[in-house]
Each structure stands twice: as structure tokens, then as C-alpha cells.
Design an enzyme around this catalytic site. Structure first.
Site, PDB file in Angstrom:
ATOM      1  CG  ASN A 118      -1.644   1.258   1.461  1.00 32.17           C
ATOM      2  OD1 ASN A 118      -1.763   2.075   0.545  1.00 32.17           O
ATOM      3  ND2 ASN A 118      -2.163   1.454   2.672  1.00 32.17           N
ATOM      4  CE  LYS A 138       0.071   3.433   4.639  1.00 29.82           C
ATOM      5  NZ  LYS A 138       0.130   3.553   6.075  1.00 29.82           N
ATOM      6  CG  HIS A 192      -5.642   2.004   5.111  1.00 33.25           C
ATOM      7  ND1 HIS A 192      -5.214   3.007   5.944  1.00 33.25           N
ATOM      8  CD2 HIS A 192      -4.638   1.093   5.052  1.00 33.25           C
ATOM      9  CE1 HIS A 192      -3.995   2.713   6.364  1.00 33.25           C
ATOM     10  NE2 HIS A 192      -3.619   1.561   5.830  1.00 33.25           N
ATOM     11  CD  GLU A 194      -2.727   5.674   6.576  1.00 29.39           C
ATOM     12  OE1 GLU A 194      -2.721   5.724   5.330  1.00 29.39           O
ATOM     13  OE2 GLU A 194      -1.802   5.166   7.249  1.00 29.39           O
ATOM     14  CD  GLU A 211      -3.407  -2.481   7.370  1.00 30.64           C
ATOM     15  OE1 GLU A 211      -2.275  -2.693   6.927  1.00 30.64           O
ATOM     16  OE2 GLU A 211      -4.043  -1.442   7.111  1.00 30.64           O
ATOM     17  N   GLY A 230       2.594   2.247  10.695  1.00 24.71           N
ATOM     18  CA  GLY A 230       3.569   3.331  10.545  1.00 24.71           C
ATOM     19  C   GLY A 230       4.271   3.703  11.838  1.00 24.71           C
ATOM     20  CB  SER A 283       5.268  -1.906  11.983  1.00 19.67           C
ATOM     21  OG  SER A 283       4.878  -0.562  12.225  1.00 19.67           O
TER      22      SER A 283
HETATM   23  P1  PGA Z   1       2.946   0.248   7.644  1.00 17.65           P
HETATM   24  O1  PGA Z   1       1.483   0.514   7.031  1.00 17.65           O
HETATM   25  O2  PGA Z   1       3.451  -1.039   7.056  1.00 17.65           O
HETATM   26  O3  PGA Z   1       3.768   1.448   7.223  1.00 17.65           O
HETATM   27  O4  PGA Z   1       2.791   0.155   9.122  1.00 17.65           O
HETATM   28  C1  PGA Z   1       0.573  -0.544   6.825  1.00 17.65           C
HETATM   29  C2  PGA Z   1      -0.688  -0.026   6.184  1.00 17.65           C
HETATM   30  O5  PGA Z   1      -1.062   1.131   6.444  1.00 17.65           O
HETATM   31  O6  PGA Z   1      -1.341  -0.739   5.404  1.00 17.65           O
END
Ligand code: PGA
Length: 256
Positions: free
Chosen positions: A12, A14, A98, A100, A170, A176, A216
Site C-alpha cells: 500500500n 499511500k 483502510h 487512514e 491492521e 507506521g 509495521s
Molecule cells: P505500515 O502501514 O506497514 O507502514 O505500518 C501498513 C498499512 O497502512 O497498510
């Protein structure tokens, strides 16, 4: 325990990478993951890069996904993109719900459900994201939260539709932050989600649905996460932006 579900590792991206950078990236990635056929590899670039990335990957087994979608086929919805448009662009997967989007753009469970249904109708595979906030984990309601999101997101779907989709667990506090859920915690919640799918749609569907972990994920923590009986792959943010680290994750997933 041998799993018969093929792991899916999805990147992903983003709001990172221009179309030019995205094309250069997938050309390198394709060379870098040659031969790792036991893993389904997906990249999810920003909308403007979808068509050039699909073109660059023509004939490759790396699939392309989008990061969001609207549920209507077309209409006066400024700034949105429809499932048919993504299909026409050559996408095969769509990330839906997601955290976000839930946190910053008002995505609700009801809209997640509409989007899941819409993309399935167009023959695309939804990657439906669920996961708890840190406060929810600390107050012991992780399962309750994940249950509500999963039930609402899957409402009204047929068993066959659910069997072919992807659910990504998640935990929001792991995204992140560099804080991965422990293998045991990730397995516990993903096992719970599979149990829920079993209750709602039956054992055959539960045995087929792909459930990823995300938050992560890095090359160093992938193998032990993938060794868990119910974890079928990963949704990767930060570590999917670099060919070497994304390849490391795919390689580690191929070893299980
Ligand atoms: P990350 O993000 O691997 O940077 O923690 C995962 C995601 O948002 O799908």
C-alpha cells in the site's frame, strides 16, 4: 501445519511516488521477485500511476490494486473513482476501509460495505481493512471492535463472494509506528476473524478466505508472522516503498 492458501503480499503505497517513480519501481521489483511464484504480489499505487504501472507490468504476474473506490458506477461525485474505472485501468484488487480513510476521511462501516459489494460486482477483489485503536486494545475490546467492523463490512455478501476476498487485520497502533503486533497477538485476532467468518458463512468459506496482517511489517518480522496458522500474507505500507525491503518480505513469505 501446512496452509493451502497462497499468501498475498500487497504494498500500500499511500500518497507516495509519482507515476514515473512507480514505473521504475515495478520494473526493478519484477526482476527482484522473479521465481518467487508461491506468493501473490500486489502493488497499490496512487490513482494517477495505475495505468502506467499496469502497462509496465503487462505479462508479469505482479497484480495491481487501488487504495480506495466509490460504490457508484458513475455520477456527479467530484474527486471520486468508480469500480468500473479501476477495472478498465487494469486493477485486480482494491483496498477498502483502510484506517487512514476511516480516521481522516470519514469512512464508515456502511460505506465500506457498499464499496466491497460494488467492487465484487465488477470482478475486483476487495482487501477489506479492520483493526482496533490503541485505546480499544487497552480497554480489552479489540474483538468487539473487529467483530463489528467485519460483520458490517461483510453484510449481505454471498458465501462465494467472501471466499474469494481478502480481509486485512491492521491494528491501528501498529501502522507506521514501527510497533508490530506480536505473532501471538496477530494470530489471536486473525484466528478470531476466521472463526467469525466460519459462524457467518460456514467452514468452507473460512478455510478459503485470505486474511492478512498489516502494521509495521518488515523483512525481519515476516517469516514468524506468516508461520502462524491463520495469517495468509501482509498489507505493507512503509516497507513496500523500497524494492529491497519489499522483496525481503515477499521472500520471507515464500519460505512458509
Ligand atoms: P505500515 O502501514 O506497514 O507502514 O505500518 C501498513 C498499512 O497502512 O497498510
Amino acid at each position: 501445519m501446512v496452509k493451502n492458501r497462497k499468501p498475498i503480499i500487497a504494498g500500500n503505497w499511500k500518497m507516495y511516488k509519482t507515476a514515473t517513480e512507480a514505473v521504475a519501481f515495478v520494473r526493478n521489483l519484477e526482476l527482484s521477485v522473479a521465481g518467487m511464484d508461491d506468493v501473490e504480489v500486489v502493488v497499490c499505487p496512487p490513482f494517477n500511476a495505475l495505468v502506467p504501472v499496469v502497462e509496465a507490468l503487462r505479462g508479469s504476474r505482479i497484480a495491481v490494486g487501488a487504495q480506495n473506490v466509490h460504490w457508484e458506477d458513475q455520477g456527479a461525485f467530484t474527486g471520486e473513482i468508480s469500480p468500473g474505472m479501476l477495472k478498465d485501468a487494469g486493477c485486480r484488487y482494491v483496498i477498502i476501509g483502510h484506517s487512514e480513510r476511516r480516521q481522516f476521511f470519514g469512512e464508515t462501516d456502511v460505506n465500506v460495505n457498499r464499496k466491497v459489494k460494488a467492487v465484487l460486482q465488477h470482478g475486483l477483489t476487495p482487501v477489506m481493512c479492520v483493526g482496533e485503536l490503541i485505546e480499544e486494545r487497552e480497554s480489552g475490546i479489540t474483538e468487539k471492535v473487529v467483530r463489528a467492523q467485519t460483520e458490517a463490512g461483510l453484510a449481505g455478501l454471498t458465501a462465494g463472494q467472501v471466499a474469494g476476498m481478502v480481509i486485512a487485520y491492521e491494528p491501528v497502533w501498529a501502522i507506521g509506528t514501527g510497533k508490530t503486533a506480536s505473532d501471538a497477538d496477530a494470530q489471536q485476532v486473525i484466528g478470531y476473524i476466521r472463526g467469525l467468518v466460519n459462524q457467518l458463512f460456514g467452514g468452507e468459506v473460512a478455510a478459503q478466505v485470505c486474511i492478512q496482517y498489516g502494521g509495521s511489517v518488515k523483512p525481519q518480522n515476516t517469516a514468524s508472522l506468516m508461520a502462524q496458522p491463520d495469517i495468509d500474507g501482509a498489507l505493507v505500507g512503509g516497507a513496500s516503498l523500497d524494492v529491497e525491503s519489499f522483496t525481503g518480505i515477499i521472500k520471507a513469505a515464500a519460505g512458509n
